[in-house]
Design a protein around this motif. Structure first.
Motif, short mmCIF file in Angstrom:
data_model
loop_
_atom_site.label_atom_id
_atom_site.label_comp_id
_atom_site.label_asym_id
_atom_site.label_seq_id
_atom_site.Cartn_x
_atom_site.Cartn_y
_atom_site.Cartn_z
N HIS A 10 50.18 34.27 47.05
CA HIS A 10 49.24 35.15 46.34
C HIS A 10 49.52 35.12 44.85
N GLY A 72 40.38 31.33 33.89
CA GLY A 72 40.95 31.85 35.13
C GLY A 72 40.24 33.14 35.51
N ALA A 73 40.81 33.84 36.49
CA ALA A 73 40.17 35.07 36.96
C ALA A 73 40.38 36.22 35.98
N THR A 74 41.47 36.23 35.26
CA THR A 74 41.68 37.30 34.27
C THR A 74 40.54 37.28 33.25
N ASN A 77 37.18 38.26 34.89
CA ASN A 77 37.06 39.71 35.07
C ASN A 77 36.75 40.41 33.74
N HIS A 102 43.29 44.50 41.01
CA HIS A 102 44.26 43.76 40.19
C HIS A 102 44.23 44.34 38.77
N ALA A 104 43.89 42.89 36.15
CA ALA A 104 42.86 42.21 35.35
C ALA A 104 41.49 42.86 35.50
N MET A 149 37.11 44.33 44.53
CA MET A 149 37.67 43.01 44.82
C MET A 149 37.35 42.55 46.24
N ALA A 151 39.37 40.30 48.16
CA ALA A 151 40.60 40.31 48.94
C ALA A 151 41.73 40.79 48.04
N ASN A 153 45.32 41.22 46.43
CA ASN A 153 46.40 40.26 46.19
C ASN A 153 47.75 40.73 46.72
N ALA A 180 39.38 36.18 43.39
CA ALA A 180 40.48 35.24 43.10
C ALA A 180 41.24 34.86 44.37
N GLN A 181 41.49 35.82 45.25
CA GLN A 181 42.27 35.55 46.46
C GLN A 181 41.39 35.08 47.61
N THR A 201 39.26 31.67 40.59
CA THR A 201 40.32 30.95 39.90
C THR A 201 40.82 29.82 40.79
N HIS A 203 43.99 28.29 40.79
CA HIS A 203 45.41 28.14 41.15
C HIS A 203 45.85 28.94 42.36
N LYS A 204 44.95 29.75 42.93
CA LYS A 204 45.28 30.43 44.17
C LYS A 204 44.83 29.61 45.38
#
Ligand SMILES: *Cc1c(COP(=O)(O)O)cnc(C)c1O
Length: 387
Positions: A10, A72-74, A77, A102, A104, A149, A151, A153, A180-181, A201, A203-204
């Motif tokens: 995560h 990315g997701a930050t 958001n 999150h 973010a 959200m 899912a 994190n 993101a998740q 994002t 990278h997850k």
């Protein structure tokens, strides 16, 4: 030295070899700026970005024009929340979100609050799900956005997106979700779920870090977001900055692979999680955090009574790389705001461990982790009883 078994998916995931292979030509060979319209260097990267946009759009049942690439997701958001707040300022200044989001999402909301906006943070039930009745009661005439959200994190809980989307659409209020998740792990459909903005994002889901996207609905309704980065007018003016072609290509490849394998991988991860929980639940005084089934397949989050959180983490660390209920935001050692929102005491929140099982974990690893976890807790409790 043997490194611990990685179970922190995560936080981030390794990049899949297939993704790396897809990215490589775009560093040295096809390096052109996709905005360069006068030569082949630009045309070929423009074509690669176009294809990636199509892959992403198809994955969530959107159109390519609705995908805005971000870092990315930050950033997605921030663009969604601050961008909508700014664009719909005349309509109202009230936003509804959830206490377990999150940072973010929470931090941009708190920033807007400091600027005079009003934010409702919905509580969650003991299983981590929001109460839809409370959501319905939270709407006001000046509500412009609901952000929930997909899912979580920390505890992996899946919020009922379709129901939330329906409620928002009936009231003509925009619905944003931080996915993101969730991307590549559960089905996301912006049409059937009435989602207006969605953060993603790479990278997850075994893609590279530093690339993500915001879905921004173009039809029924046409959503406006005020840009947060001004410049060359890229991404239809919503996000300026030269497009990062290798990362974009990698993001799309990661999504493609995840969707191909989603059904079988979901089953495999659920199986691994069940094996782990079966082992851990032999212990007395252990609690599963979050809804037992409405959660990400690879997520297991537990709290353990009668042990010190720091000592537990220390005992686990040689064998497994996991996160604790204290370390979820790297800059602070406060207890997790998500576990506190479930009604935990500070002590129990600290004595919590998040397992993020992923694509490259094997059944043997999970068995080893289960054994070591149980024996660590047992020996810590024994020590405590001797004191
Ligand atoms: C990781 C994560 C983020 C931040 O994503 P970045 O791409 O690292 O900026 C935001 N929201 C959730 C739910 C996350 O898990």
């Amino acid at each position: 030295m043997k490194r611990p078994i990685y179970l922190d998916c995560h936080a981030t995931t390794p990049v899949d070899e297939r993704v790396v292979a897809a990215m490589l030509p775009y560093f040295t060979e096809h390096f052109g700026n996709p905005s360069s319209i006068n030569h082949v260097y630009g045309w070929e990267t423009e074509a690669a970005v176009k294809k990636a946009r199509e892959v992403l759009a198809e994955a969530i049942n959107a159109t390519p024009e609705e995908i805005v690439f971000t870092s990315g997701a930050t950033e997605a958001n921030n663009l969604a929340i601050k961008g909508v707040a700014e664009a719909y300022f005349q309509k109202g200044q009230h936003i509804i979100t959830v206490s377990t989001e999150h940072s973010a999402v929470i931090d941009p909301c708190n920033y807007l609050k400091s600027m005079g906006f009003e934010i409702t943070f919905l509580p969650v039930q003991a299983d981590g799900l929001i109460d839809l009745n409370l959501l319905e009661e939270a709407f006001r005439d000046d509500t412009v956005l609901v952000s929930v959200m997909a899912a979580n994190n920390e505890i992996g809980v899946l919020q009922p997106l379709a129901e939330i989307g329906k409620i928002c659409r009936e009231r003509n209020v925009l619905f944003h979700t931080d996915a993101a998740q969730a991307l590549g792990k559960i089905t996301l459909d912006v049409e059937s779920m009435n989602i207006d903005l969605m953060s993603m994002t790479a990278h997850k889901l075994y893609g590279p870090k530093g690339i993500g996207a915001l879905y921004v609905r173009r039809r029924n309704p046409r959503v406006k977001v005020a840009p947060q980065l001004h410049g060359g007018g890229h991404e239809r003016g919503m996000r300026s900055g030269t497009l990062y072609t290798p990362q974009i290509v990698g993001f799309a490849k990661a999504v493609e692979v995840a969707l191909q394998e989603q059904t079988t991988e979901c089953e495999r991860l659920t199986h691994l999680r069940e094996i782990l929980w079966e082992k851990l639940s032999q212990l007395e005084g252990i609690h599963l955090n979050g809804h037992p089934t409405q959660r990400l397949p690879g997520n297991l989050n537990v709290s353990v009574e009668g042990v010190d959180g720091a000592a537990l983490l220390l005992g686990l660390q040689p064998v497994m790389a996991v996160s604790s209920g204290a370390a979820c935001s790297s800059a602070s050692t406060a207890p997790s705001h998500v576990l506190m929102a479930l009604g935990h005491s500070e002590k129990l929140a600290y004595a919590s461990i998040r397992f993020g099982i992923g694509r490259f974990n094997t059944i043997e690893e999970i068995e080893q982790v289960g054994e070591h976890f149980v024996s660590t807790v047992q020996s810590l409790r024994k020590q405590a009883s001797l004191v």
